[in-house]
Design an enzyme around this catalytic site. Structure first.
Site, PDB file in Angstrom:
ATOM      1  N   ARG A   1      -0.094  -8.321  13.725  1.00 19.39           N
ATOM      2  CA  ARG A   1      -0.641  -7.351  12.769  1.00 19.39           C
ATOM      3  C   ARG A   1      -1.472  -8.058  11.700  1.00 19.39           C
ATOM      4  NH1 ARG A   1       4.720  -5.019  11.100  1.00 19.39           N
ATOM      5  NH2 ARG A   1       3.631  -3.900   9.449  1.00 19.39           N
TER       6      ARG A   1
ATOM      7  N   ARG B   1      11.837  -1.241  10.371  1.00 21.49           N
ATOM      8  CA  ARG B   1      10.812  -0.661  11.243  1.00 21.49           C
ATOM      9  C   ARG B   1      10.668  -1.457  12.541  1.00 21.49           C
ATOM     10  NH1 ARG B   1       5.272   0.381   8.203  1.00 21.49           N
ATOM     11  NH2 ARG B   1       4.449  -0.765   9.969  1.00 21.49           N
TER      12      ARG B   1
ATOM     13  N   ARG C   1      11.597  -5.726   4.755  1.00 23.99           N
ATOM     14  CA  ARG C   1      11.379  -4.319   4.455  1.00 23.99           C
ATOM     15  C   ARG C   1      12.409  -3.405   5.127  1.00 23.99           C
ATOM     16  NH1 ARG C   1       5.299  -2.329   4.957  1.00 23.99           N
ATOM     17  NH2 ARG C   1       5.579  -2.417   7.206  1.00 23.99           N
TER      18      ARG C   1
ATOM     19  N   LYS D   1       0.818  -1.222   0.000  1.00 26.37           N
ATOM     20  CA  LYS D   1       0.000   0.000   0.000  1.00 26.37           C
ATOM     21  C   LYS D   1       0.854   1.276   0.000  1.00 26.37           C
ATOM     22  CE  LYS D   1      -2.121  -0.520   3.939  1.00 26.37           C
ATOM     23  NZ  LYS D   1      -1.618  -1.807   4.432  1.00 26.37           N
TER      24      LYS D   1
ATOM     25  N   ARG E   1      -9.183   1.279   9.052  1.00 26.40           N
ATOM     26  CA  ARG E   1      -8.716  -0.056   9.364  1.00 26.40           C
ATOM     27  C   ARG E   1      -9.770  -0.866  10.113  1.00 26.40           C
ATOM     28  NH1 ARG E   1      -2.991   0.669   9.030  1.00 26.40           N
ATOM     29  NH2 ARG E   1      -1.852  -1.200   9.574  1.00 26.40           N
TER      30      ARG E   1
HETATM   31  P1  ADP Z   1       1.212  -1.792   8.060  1.00 23.97           P
HETATM   32  O1  ADP Z   1       0.100  -1.556   7.099  1.00 23.97           O
HETATM   33  O2  ADP Z   1       2.405  -2.369   7.407  1.00 23.97           O
HETATM   34  O3  ADP Z   1       0.837  -2.535   9.297  1.00 23.97           O
HETATM   35  P2  ADP Z   1       1.160   0.991   8.984  1.00 23.97           P
HETATM   36  O4  ADP Z   1       2.326   1.903   8.871  1.00 23.97           O
HETATM   37  O5  ADP Z   1      -0.051   1.305   8.194  1.00 23.97           O
HETATM   38  O6  ADP Z   1       1.762  -0.410   8.601  1.00 23.97           O
HETATM   39  O7  ADP Z   1       0.718   0.866  10.526  1.00 23.97           O
HETATM   40  C1  ADP Z   1       1.615   0.610  11.572  1.00 23.97           C
HETATM   41  C2  ADP Z   1       0.877   0.557  12.912  1.00 23.97           C
HETATM   42  O8  ADP Z   1       0.282   1.843  13.193  1.00 23.97           O
HETATM   43  C3  ADP Z   1      -0.300  -0.411  12.988  1.00 23.97           C
HETATM   44  O9  ADP Z   1       0.114  -1.716  13.309  1.00 23.97           O
HETATM   45  C4  ADP Z   1      -1.169   0.239  14.085  1.00 23.97           C
HETATM   46  O10 ADP Z   1      -0.661  -0.019  15.370  1.00 23.97           O
HETATM   47  C5  ADP Z   1      -1.003   1.711  13.816  1.00 23.97           C
HETATM   48  N1  ADP Z   1      -2.045   2.241  12.893  1.00 23.97           N
HETATM   49  C6  ADP Z   1      -1.851   2.715  11.621  1.00 23.97           C
HETATM   50  N2  ADP Z   1      -3.010   3.117  11.075  1.00 23.97           N
HETATM   51  C7  ADP Z   1      -3.983   2.885  12.001  1.00 23.97           C
HETATM   52  C8  ADP Z   1      -5.393   3.060  12.055  1.00 23.97           C
HETATM   53  N3  ADP Z   1      -6.062   3.556  11.003  1.00 23.97           N
HETATM   54  N4  ADP Z   1      -6.047   2.696  13.177  1.00 23.97           N
HETATM   55  C9  ADP Z   1      -5.399   2.200  14.235  1.00 23.97           C
HETATM   56  N5  ADP Z   1      -4.081   2.007  14.267  1.00 23.97           N
HETATM   57  C10 ADP Z   1      -3.358   2.329  13.169  1.00 23.97           C
END
Ligand code: ADP
Ligand code: ZN
Length: 215
Positions: free
Chosen positions: A172, A161, A127, A13, A88
């Site tokens: 996750r 990360r 990554r 994404k 999400r």
């Molecule tokens: P990925 O899609 O690889 O898990 P992201 O960078 O989108 O990585 O998200 C990393 C972390 O940030 C998630 O595991 C969560 O803890 C938090 N996070 C990101 N976006 C949201 C969201 N919309 N709602 C709740 N937590 C979020």
């Protein structure tokens, strides 16, 4: 263009959102990036978010929804936006719909990037991100030309990360299946879903996304 990118952690994404941002000159809005910036700045919000992020859980809705509301009110979203990592959960999706109706800029499409579940773990553990310019790499699938050196800016800190470790990754992925995957039918019911194959070359995936958006 006002779109959401949907997909599991590791589906690509973020990479595709950056390509779309360059191609269409509209901002990528990533809650993950916004949250990581807040954690790094040690703001109060960042301190509240950190534990959930380290565990691979979702950060509380009031935090992420508030962040998105603020971000969507900035001037650069007038010509559109690419939401990456938000919503999400169906609660977040409903809050987003309300917000966009209020601002009179309804969402046009949700693009799902489909990657076979078994491929996600390797994508995530491999990554790396350049800490100088943000360029992303994958040591297995798309390494930089010289080991440990950023192709784009020459930076030598290609960082892993904090939440890309095996334990957090598996949580996750579970959280994705339980809380985020229901959004596929949420957007399908709204007639906004487009689904593209996320395996293979980055540019090929980008081509599929572009065709889906033009359709
Ligand atoms: P990925 O899609 O690889 O898990 P992201 O960078 O989108 O990585 O998200 C990393 C972390 O940030 C998630 O595991 C969560 O803890 C938090 N996070 C990101 N976006 C949201 C969201 N919309 N709602 C709740 N937590 C979020
Ligand atoms: Zn770089």
């Amino acid at each position: 263009m006002r779109i959401v990118l949907l997909g599991a952690p590791g589906s690509g994404k973020g990479t595709q959102a950056k390509k779309l941002m360059d191609a269409h000159n509209i901002p990528q809005i990533s809650t993950g990036d916004l949250l990581r910036a807040a954690v790094k700045a040690q703001s109060e919000l960042g301190q509240r978010a950190k534990a959930a992020m380290d565990a691979g859980e979702l950060v509380a809705d009031d935090i992420v929804i508030g962040m998105i509301r603020e971000r969507l009110n900035e001037a650069d979203t007038q010509n559109g936006f690419i939401l990456d990592g938000f919503p999400r959960s169906t609660a977040q999706a409903a809050a987003l719909d309300d917000m966009l109706v209020e601002l009179d800029i309804p969402l046009q499409k949700a693009v799902l990037i489909n990657v076979e579940f078994g491929n996600l773990i390797k994508r995530l553990t491999g990554r790396r991100t350049c800490s100088a310019c943000g360029q992303m790499y994958n040591v297995y699938f798309s390494p930089p030309q010289a080991d440990g050196v950023c192709d784009r800016c020459g930076g030598t800190d290609l960082a892993h990360r904090a939440d890309d470790n095996e334990e957090t990754i598996s949580n996750r992925l579970t959280v994705y299946q339980e809380q985020t995957e229901p959004l596929v039918s949420y957007y399908q019911q709204q007639g906004k879903l487009a689904s593209v194959e996320g395996e293979g070359d980055l540019d090929a995936v980008f081509g599929r996304i572009s065709s889906a958006l033009a359709a």
